[in-house]
Design a protein around this motif. Structure first.
Motif, PDB file in Angstrom:
ATOM      1  N   LYS A 187       0.842  -1.201   0.000  1.00 39.78           N
ATOM      2  CA  LYS A 187       0.000   0.000   0.000  1.00 39.78           C
ATOM      3  C   LYS A 187       0.873   1.246   0.000  1.00 39.78           C
ATOM      4  CE  LYS A 187      -4.093   2.041   0.574  1.00 39.78           C
ATOM      5  NZ  LYS A 187      -5.199   1.919  -0.406  1.00 39.78           N
ATOM      6  N   GLN A 188       1.907   1.220   0.799  1.00 40.88           N
ATOM      7  CA  GLN A 188       2.841   2.343   0.883  1.00 40.88           C
ATOM      8  C   GLN A 188       3.475   2.630  -0.473  1.00 40.88           C
ATOM      9  OE1 GLN A 188       6.060   1.932   3.860  1.00 40.88           O
ATOM     10  NE2 GLN A 188       7.407   1.942   2.096  1.00 40.88           N
ATOM     11  N   GLN A 189       3.952   1.586  -1.130  1.00 39.26           N
ATOM     12  CA  GLN A 189       4.601   1.748  -2.434  1.00 39.26           C
ATOM     13  C   GLN A 189       3.630   2.272  -3.484  1.00 39.26           C
ATOM     14  OE1 GLN A 189       6.309  -2.088  -3.245  1.00 39.26           O
ATOM     15  NE2 GLN A 189       7.727  -1.990  -1.524  1.00 39.26           N
ATOM     16  N   THR A 190       2.389   1.783  -3.436  1.00 37.03           N
ATOM     17  CA  THR A 190       1.373   2.227  -4.390  1.00 37.03           C
ATOM     18  C   THR A 190       1.068   3.709  -4.211  1.00 37.03           C
ATOM     19  OG1 THR A 190       0.354   0.026  -4.476  1.00 37.03           O
ATOM     20  CG2 THR A 190      -1.005   1.892  -5.173  1.00 37.03           C
ATOM     21  N   LEU A 191       0.934   4.137  -2.958  1.00 36.88           N
ATOM     22  CA  LEU A 191       0.617   5.539  -2.676  1.00 36.88           C
ATOM     23  C   LEU A 191       1.779   6.461  -3.016  1.00 36.88           C
ATOM     24  CD1 LEU A 191      -1.257   5.169   0.758  1.00 36.88           C
ATOM     25  CD2 LEU A 191      -2.266   5.705  -1.462  1.00 36.88           C
ATOM     26  N   LEU A 192       2.996   5.977  -2.823  1.00 37.13           N
ATOM     27  CA  LEU A 192       4.172   6.815  -3.053  1.00 37.13           C
ATOM     28  C   LEU A 192       4.518   6.979  -4.528  1.00 37.13           C
ATOM     29  CD1 LEU A 192       6.677   5.784  -0.235  1.00 37.13           C
ATOM     30  CD2 LEU A 192       5.825   8.088  -0.700  1.00 37.13           C
ATOM     31  N   LYS A 193       4.155   6.009  -5.334  1.00 36.09           N
ATOM     32  CA  LYS A 193       4.597   6.024  -6.736  1.00 36.09           C
ATOM     33  C   LYS A 193       4.274   7.329  -7.476  1.00 36.09           C
ATOM     34  CE  LYS A 193       4.807   3.307 -10.979  1.00 36.09           C
ATOM     35  NZ  LYS A 193       4.799   4.515 -11.814  1.00 36.09           N
TER      36      LYS A 193
END
Length: 213
Positions: free
Chosen positions: A121-127
């Motif tokens: 979730k973190q990686q998806t939001l940060l992209k």
């Protein structure tokens, strides 16, 4: 369960390529010009940072609520087993013990899956924010003649020493229409198994490199 390490933007920043040299630069005899930036510092001041932190906190809270419910169910059944164990037949007792073992294993698996899910979730939001940052890094490099721009974040930064005028962090912020200095909280992941669901943010530092006087 081991709680997640502090959220470090360097994990996501590893996906960025800060070698912004263009083909025309490589073909000319132009002098090499190297700049550096703190990805964590820049991200912490982007408006997206607060929204990402809020969404991560909400998602972590949802996972923690599910974990708490499973843990409560387990404790309740353990207490019932302890109270009635003396009067249970061997068959019933063995069945209850098996049920408790399965429930405990289910909790452990949920914890592990929750950690992975939170990281994803973190990686998806940060992209999107990282893509925006990369685009503006490229623009600043092209407009100011930088051959390379390095990242100064992390325990092992790519840059160990550099002149102060090589720090292009504020130029990147200005390119995005952000006034440097009003540091916000960098997004951080709170583990669903942590005692508190409050997602505290690490202090954003502009650079960790040694600069020339």
């Amino acid at each position: 369960m081991t709680t997640m390490n502090k959220f470090r933007v360097a994990l996501a920043a590893a996906a960025l390529t800060f070698t912004t040299a263009t083909a025309s630069m490589a073909q000319t005899a132009a002098p090499l010009k190297i700049g550096y930036t703190s990805v964590q510092y820049v991200l912490s001041q982007m408006p997206e940072s607060k929204q990402i932190e809020s969404q991560l906190k909400d998602y972590s809270t949802q996972l923690k609520s599910q974990l708490d419910a499973k843990s409560t169910e387990f404790r309740t059944k353990v207490e019932a087993y302890q109270k009635g164990g003396a009067t249970m037949t061997d068959v019933v007792k063995a069945d209850k013990e098996k049920e408790l073992q399965n429930l405990q294993q289910s909790i452990q698996e949920f914890q592990q899956n929750a950690e992975v899910s939170l990281q994803q979730k973190q990686q998806t939001l940060l992209k999107p924010a990282l893509d925006k940052l990369q685009k503006n890094i490229d623009a600043v490099a092209d407009e100011n003649g930088y051959t390379y721009i390095l990242n100064s974040d992390g325990d092992s930064p790519l840059l160990l020493h550099g002149p102060k005028d090589g720090d292009v962090s504020d130029l990147i912020l200005k390119k995005m229409g952000i006034t440097p200095g009003a540091a916000a909280a960098a997004p951080k992941v709170a583990s669903p198994a942590a005692a508190s669901t409050q997602a505290a943010a690490p202090t954003a530092t502009k650079t960790k490199t040694k600069t020339k006087k």
